[in-house]
Design a protein around this motif. Structure first.
Motif, PDB file in Angstrom:
ATOM      1  N   VAL B 151       0.844  -1.204   0.000  1.00 56.52           N
ATOM      2  CA  VAL B 151       0.000   0.000   0.000  1.00 56.52           C
ATOM      3  C   VAL B 151       0.871   1.244   0.000  1.00 56.52           C
ATOM      4  CG1 VAL B 151      -1.726   1.311   1.277  1.00 56.52           C
ATOM      5  CG2 VAL B 151      -1.901  -1.172   1.139  1.00 56.52           C
ATOM      6  N   GLU B 152       1.952   1.206   0.792  1.00 56.27           N
ATOM      7  CA  GLU B 152       2.845   2.366   0.828  1.00 56.27           C
ATOM      8  C   GLU B 152       3.485   2.613  -0.527  1.00 56.27           C
ATOM      9  OE1 GLU B 152       4.488   2.644   5.403  1.00 56.27           O
ATOM     10  OE2 GLU B 152       5.294   1.081   4.107  1.00 56.27           O
ATOM     11  N   GLN B 155       1.074   4.279  -2.584  1.00 54.49           N
ATOM     12  CA  GLN B 155       0.943   5.667  -2.145  1.00 54.49           C
ATOM     13  C   GLN B 155       2.091   6.500  -2.686  1.00 54.49           C
ATOM     14  OE1 GLN B 155       0.732   5.002   2.085  1.00 54.49           O
ATOM     15  NE2 GLN B 155      -1.439   5.487   2.112  1.00 54.49           N
ATOM     16  N   LEU B 156       3.289   5.921  -2.667  1.00 57.94           N
ATOM     17  CA  LEU B 156       4.447   6.634  -3.200  1.00 57.94           C
ATOM     18  C   LEU B 156       4.237   6.917  -4.690  1.00 57.94           C
ATOM     19  CD1 LEU B 156       7.310   7.741  -2.909  1.00 57.94           C
ATOM     20  CD2 LEU B 156       8.179   5.462  -3.353  1.00 57.94           C
ATOM     21  N   GLU B 157       3.719   5.929  -5.401  1.00 60.08           N
ATOM     22  CA  GLU B 157       3.488   6.132  -6.825  1.00 60.08           C
ATOM     23  C   GLU B 157       2.455   7.245  -7.049  1.00 60.08           C
ATOM     24  OE1 GLU B 157       1.679   3.021  -9.174  1.00 60.08           O
ATOM     25  OE2 GLU B 157       3.267   3.215 -10.665  1.00 60.08           O
ATOM     26  N   GLY B 177      -3.171  -6.850  -6.480  1.00 59.13           N
ATOM     27  CA  GLY B 177      -2.503  -7.612  -5.430  1.00 59.13           C
ATOM     28  C   GLY B 177      -2.907  -7.226  -4.020  1.00 59.13           C
ATOM     29  N   MET B 178      -3.967  -6.397  -3.874  1.00 59.78           N
ATOM     30  CA  MET B 178      -4.313  -5.941  -2.533  1.00 59.78           C
ATOM     31  C   MET B 178      -5.482  -6.725  -1.945  1.00 59.78           C
ATOM     32  SD  MET B 178      -3.932  -1.842  -2.669  1.00 59.78           S
ATOM     33  CE  MET B 178      -2.354  -1.089  -3.020  1.00 59.78           C
ATOM     34  N   THR B 179      -5.501  -6.806  -0.609  1.00 58.09           N
ATOM     35  CA  THR B 179      -6.634  -7.416   0.091  1.00 58.09           C
ATOM     36  C   THR B 179      -7.814  -6.440   0.033  1.00 58.09           C
ATOM     37  OG1 THR B 179      -6.072  -6.381   2.177  1.00 58.09           O
ATOM     38  CG2 THR B 179      -5.025  -8.506   1.707  1.00 58.09           C
ATOM     39  N   PRO B 180      -9.032  -6.907   0.331  1.00 61.88           N
ATOM     40  CA  PRO B 180     -10.181  -6.000   0.318  1.00 61.88           C
ATOM     41  C   PRO B 180      -9.981  -4.785   1.215  1.00 61.88           C
ATOM     42  CG  PRO B 180     -10.942  -8.261   0.422  1.00 61.88           C
ATOM     43  CD  PRO B 180      -9.448  -8.310   0.538  1.00 61.88           C
ATOM     44  N   ALA B 181      -9.390  -4.982   2.382  1.00 57.07           N
ATOM     45  CA  ALA B 181      -9.191  -3.846   3.285  1.00 57.07           C
ATOM     46  C   ALA B 181      -8.222  -2.843   2.669  1.00 57.07           C
ATOM     47  CB  ALA B 181      -8.650  -4.341   4.627  1.00 57.07           C
ATOM     48  N   GLU B 182      -7.131  -3.372   2.064  1.00 56.31           N
ATOM     49  CA  GLU B 182      -6.159  -2.480   1.432  1.00 56.31           C
ATOM     50  C   GLU B 182      -6.785  -1.764   0.242  1.00 56.31           C
ATOM     51  OE1 GLU B 182      -2.061  -5.013   2.391  1.00 56.31           O
ATOM     52  OE2 GLU B 182      -3.203  -5.420   0.580  1.00 56.31           O
ATOM     53  N   ALA B 184      -9.854  -0.913  -0.103  1.00 55.16           N
ATOM     54  CA  ALA B 184     -10.705   0.170   0.411  1.00 55.16           C
ATOM     55  C   ALA B 184      -9.851   1.370   0.795  1.00 55.16           C
ATOM     56  CB  ALA B 184     -11.501  -0.331   1.610  1.00 55.16           C
ATOM     57  N   ARG B 185      -8.673   1.090   1.386  1.00 59.24           N
ATOM     58  CA  ARG B 185      -7.796   2.197   1.786  1.00 59.24           C
ATOM     59  C   ARG B 185      -7.299   2.972   0.577  1.00 59.24           C
ATOM     60  NH1 ARG B 185      -2.777   0.861   5.299  1.00 59.24           N
ATOM     61  NH2 ARG B 185      -2.280   3.029   4.849  1.00 59.24           N
TER      62      ARG B 185
END
Lengths: 300, 250, 296
Positions: B151-152, B155-157, B177-182, B184-185
């Protein structure tokens, strides 16, 4: 004039066949590892000196000398692979290249220790008659080179197409990710490819040394440079291309040497090489699937 | 209102494969478009042509009225188009700070190659550090991106994307490649920081992200646009459901 | 200082120019086997300028730099789109082309009753500025050191401005660089010009120290060495290539106990270092840590 051209071309083809074998070794390693082994030539040099030493000490025949060359080259290559390639993991092509350079320096010094002189004799194929095809003469050693190169390339093509190792090698070269996923033992295939390349290089080195009748440690640098150039002319990762690249290099060199002299040969060869790279970056037998990537590069 | 982006008849072939077969698409200023479709339907190829990575074989791309089809990537970037990549393209040997700064070089003068005044450097640093702080990455400014979480990294991108001050943003699977929670974030982060004041096209397979961000959706299939309209209507379209979701209801 | 130490230090200084030259291209993502060509151009250019044309020394050196940078940019222009092995072989091709060209390059003019100038494979004798100006070896060593410092200062400027960052971005991911609006072509040509200029600078200094240069001195080996120095010393800072030269030539002198086995020991050492630090001793991680520490 025309006859000279034909004669030079025949001689050039033979020397070019040896270049092609050197390029074949390079292209195998590069195709599988995507790294440059600049100690390739020096490993061959170790093999050749091992053969020369065996011949000088026990004056053995050609077959034991040949085996010694092969063994020397393969064992040295195994050493290079372990230290400069297997041990350096990840995205580190530059480190492997620098490391193989360091090993090269080691090998040169080792040879200089054992063989302090500058040039040494190497057994030649004696008693074979010069072959005459009309007015064109063909040295028997050259015929051996041509036939060996053709046979080796044919055998390699067959082996790559029909053996399990060949299949694994091709998968690793063409689609490294797929190879990893489908359970190819990448380290093992890479190691064996290295040894195979060294064996081919050893054969080339043996033929070249036997044709010249003398060797110097400079043959290490020479083999690396000629092999690299022939590989790049032919196109990276292509076996056929490696051989074609070698033949083209040989023919150009032989004719330039004859018509322009030594300095002229060097200048012409390198100028043509530079032009070939700029105009035909994919090489003479370049693959087309690199097209989209190449387009992206062009658009930078 | 004049369209911010107007694509017409865009075609691109790779060897025998037609990746884009005459795509028409337009985007209003400030509009967010979700671009969906099965794998290999031409979504990323569209981005690659829009960002200049590949040249189109035919068709036009008008950005604020100018035809940018066939321009080199650097020219398109300077015209205000920035994209993200499905498989994150971060400079892994450079610090987070230098990764962000990469987006600011093209606007600099030649003299700045050799010298930036102390004031200019301080101004640049404070701007970029603010941007990093927006994502809580300011403490890691001097680290390499290798140590970041997925996620970081995204975010950097996104921060790099913003540092370029783009007018049109192309997001290629920002939740890959992210989980559902990620997911959503990252979806909240995009809504909060990327969307305001920009035209955006998002490629994504994860429907929650698409439905959260986009009121309008277009569907590509085999290089052809098969649907384009309000999100609900497109997702309920039987043709779309069949091509994209199989017969399974969503 | 005894004359032996002076000559060793002078060699370290001169080789540093070549190593920094190859390092600049490594930073920009290109492997060059051919920086010795620009070293040779600098040596011949500056030598001709002072010995044949009787230019002042500083102007002669400047000519060597301009020649190196100009030809560097000129060669980079067609070779720009080549990467990896292709670029490496193209640089090698140019360097060997130039070397064989120097083998037949004759430009002898009568200066003060003597024929002076390059004489093909026989080399180029009597580049005697230092001798005529009465510069002692120690003085010349200080001159080399000063010139090297100016190159380091130039690189420091680039690092302070945007130049170095541009080189590193293009070196790591040219496609991403283009999509950030960076002109990859200009960065690559600029890097080649800079690298050529630095090598030419070193070449000019070398010619006036040695007073004699010949084409055979500019073969592939010094080029490959120069490349290896940056990789061993580290790609993080400009001190990497200098460290590489120091380690090699320093080891050559200090490992005299191993005489005859020096390279066997040294080569093995380098190979081990590269296993632990694939991007050299002073790599980018070291640079990042250093900068973070400075900022604290």
């Amino acid at each position: 004039m025309l006859l000279d051209l034909v004669q030079n071309t025949v001689d050039g083809l033979a020397v070019g066949a040896a270049y092609g074998l050197l390029a074949l070794g390079f292209t195998l390693i590069f195709g599988v590892m995507r790294r440059l082994n600049i100690a390739f030539g020096p490993s061959i040099m170790i093999g050749i000196f091992a053969g020369a030493w065996l011949h000088a000490e026990w004056s053995v025949g050609m077959v034991p000398v040949f085996l010694a060359v092969l063994a020397g080259a393969v064992i040295t290559a195994a050493y290079v692979e372990r230290i400069s390639f297997a041990a350096i993991r990840g995205d580190a092509a530059l480190a492997s290249m620098a490391s193989s350079f360091a090993i090269w320096m080691q090998l040169e010094e080792a040879v200089a220790r054992v063989f302090p002189g500058r040039t040494y004799g190497f057994p030649t194929f004696d008693g074979m008659p010069m072959i005459e095809i009309g007015p064109v003469l063909l040295r028997p050693e050259y015929l051996v080179m041509l036939v060996t190169a053709a046979a080796l390339v044919a055998a390699l093509q067959w082996g790559l197409a029909h053996t399990r190792f060949g299949l694994e090698l091709r998968t690793l070269a063409d689609r490294p990710e797929a190879a990893r996923v489908s359970g190819v033992n990448v380290a093992r295939v890479a190691f064996l490819t290295f040894l195979l390349a060294a064996a081919i290089g050893g054969i080339a080195g043996f033929l070249i040394a036997a044709a010249d009748g003398q060797i110097t440690p400079k043959i290490g640098l020479w083999a690396t440079i000629k092999g690299l150039i022939a590989m790049v002319i032919g196109g990276l990762g292509s076996l056929r291309g490696a051989l074609i690249g070698g033949l083209v290099l040989g023919v150009v060199e032989a004719n330039a040497q004859w018509f322009l002299g030594a300095a002229g040969r060097e200048m012409t060869t390198y100028a043509l090489l530079f032009l070939a790279l700029v105009l035909l970056p994919a090489g003479l037998a370049g693959r087309t699937e690199a097209g989209a990537r190449a387009e992206a590069e062009r658009r930078l | 209102m004049a369209a911010a982006l107007e694509i017409s008849g865009l075609t691109r072939r790779f060897g025998g494969v037609t990746a884009l077969a005459g795509v028409d698409l337009s985007l209003l200023p400030g509009e967010v478009l979700g671009l969906i479709g099965p794998n290999g339907s031409g979504k990323t190829s569209l981005f690659n042509v829009l960002s200049g990575h590949y040249a189109p074989d035919a068709g036009a791309v008008r950005l604020d009225g100018r035809d940018i089809a066939g321009w080199a990537p650097r020219r398109i970037a300077r015209a205000g188009v920035t994209r993200s990549f499905q498989n994150l393209r971060l400079l892994k040997r450079l610090s987070l700070y230098e990764n962000l700064r990469a987006a600011t070089h093209s606007a600099a003068s030649g003299r700045e190659l050799f010298w930036q005044s102390r004031a200019a450097k301080r101004r640049e640093r404070s701007q970029l550090m603010d941007l990093l702080a927006l994502f809580g990455l300011e403490d890691k400014a001097d680290d390499a991106p290798g140590a970041l979480t997925l996620v970081e990294m995204r975010q950097l991108e996104i921060a790099r994307l913003l540092a370029a001050r783009p007018r049109l943003v192309l997001l290629d699977e920002p939740a890959a490649g992210m989980t559902p929670a990620e997911t959503a974030r990252i979806s909240r982060i995009i809504a909060e920081h990327v969307l305001p004041g920009r035209s955006v096209i998002v490629i994504e397979h994860k429907m929650p992200l698409i439905t959260a961000l986009c009121r309008r959706i277009a569907v590509l299939q085999a290089g052809v646009k098969i649907a384009d309209g309000p999100a609900r209507a497109v997702l309920d379209d039987p043709l779309v459901r069949q091509s994209y979701f199989g017969s399974r209801p969503c | 200082m005894d004359s032996y130490t002076i000559s060793v230090l002078s060699n370290i200084g001169l080789f540093s120019f070549l190593a920094i030259s190859a390092w600049i291209l490594l930073i920009a993502g290109e492997i060059s086997f051919g920086q010795q060509a620009y070293f040779a151009l600098g040596a011949y250019g500056a030598g001709i300028a002072t010995a044949v044309w009787q230019w002042p020394f500083a102007l002669g050196l400047g000519f060597g730099i301009v020649l190196g940078a100009g030809i560097g940019a000129l060669v980079a222009w067609p070779a720009m789109r080549l990467t990896g092995v292709h670029f490496a072989i193209a640089t090698l091709a140019f360097a060997e082309f130039l070397r064989s060209g120097l083998n037949i390059f004759r430009y002898r003019r009568e200066v003060g009753g003597y024929l002076t100038g390059p004489d093909g494979a026989n080399g180029f004798r009597d580049i005697r500025w230092a001798y005529e100006a009465g510069v002692e070896p120690l003085g010349y060593l200080i001159l080399i050191g000063g010139c090297l410092l100016s190159v380091i200062a130039l690189v420091a400027c680039l690092a302070r401005g945007r130049g170095m960052a541009l080189l590193r971005i293009v070196g790591e991911d040219p496609i991403l660089a283009a999509m950030q609006g960076i002109s990859v072509a200009r960065v690559r040509i600029g890097a080649a010009a800079l690298a050529g200029g630095v090598a030419g600078f070193g070449g000019g200094l070398y010619a006036h120290m040695a007073t004699y240069v010949e084409p055979a001195q500019f073969g592939v080996m010094p080029g490959v060495h120069a490349l290896a120095y940056g990789l061993i010393g580290g790609l993080g800072t400009v001190f990497g290539p200098i460290l590489g030269v120091l380690v090699d030539i320093g080891a050559l002198e200090s490992l005299r106990v191993f005489s005859g086995y020096r390279m066997i020991v040294f080569g093995g050492l380098v190979a081990l270092v590269l296993i632990v630090r694939p991007r050299g001793l002073l790599d980018e991680a070291a640079l990042r840590r250093g900068l973070a520490w400075l900022r604290r």
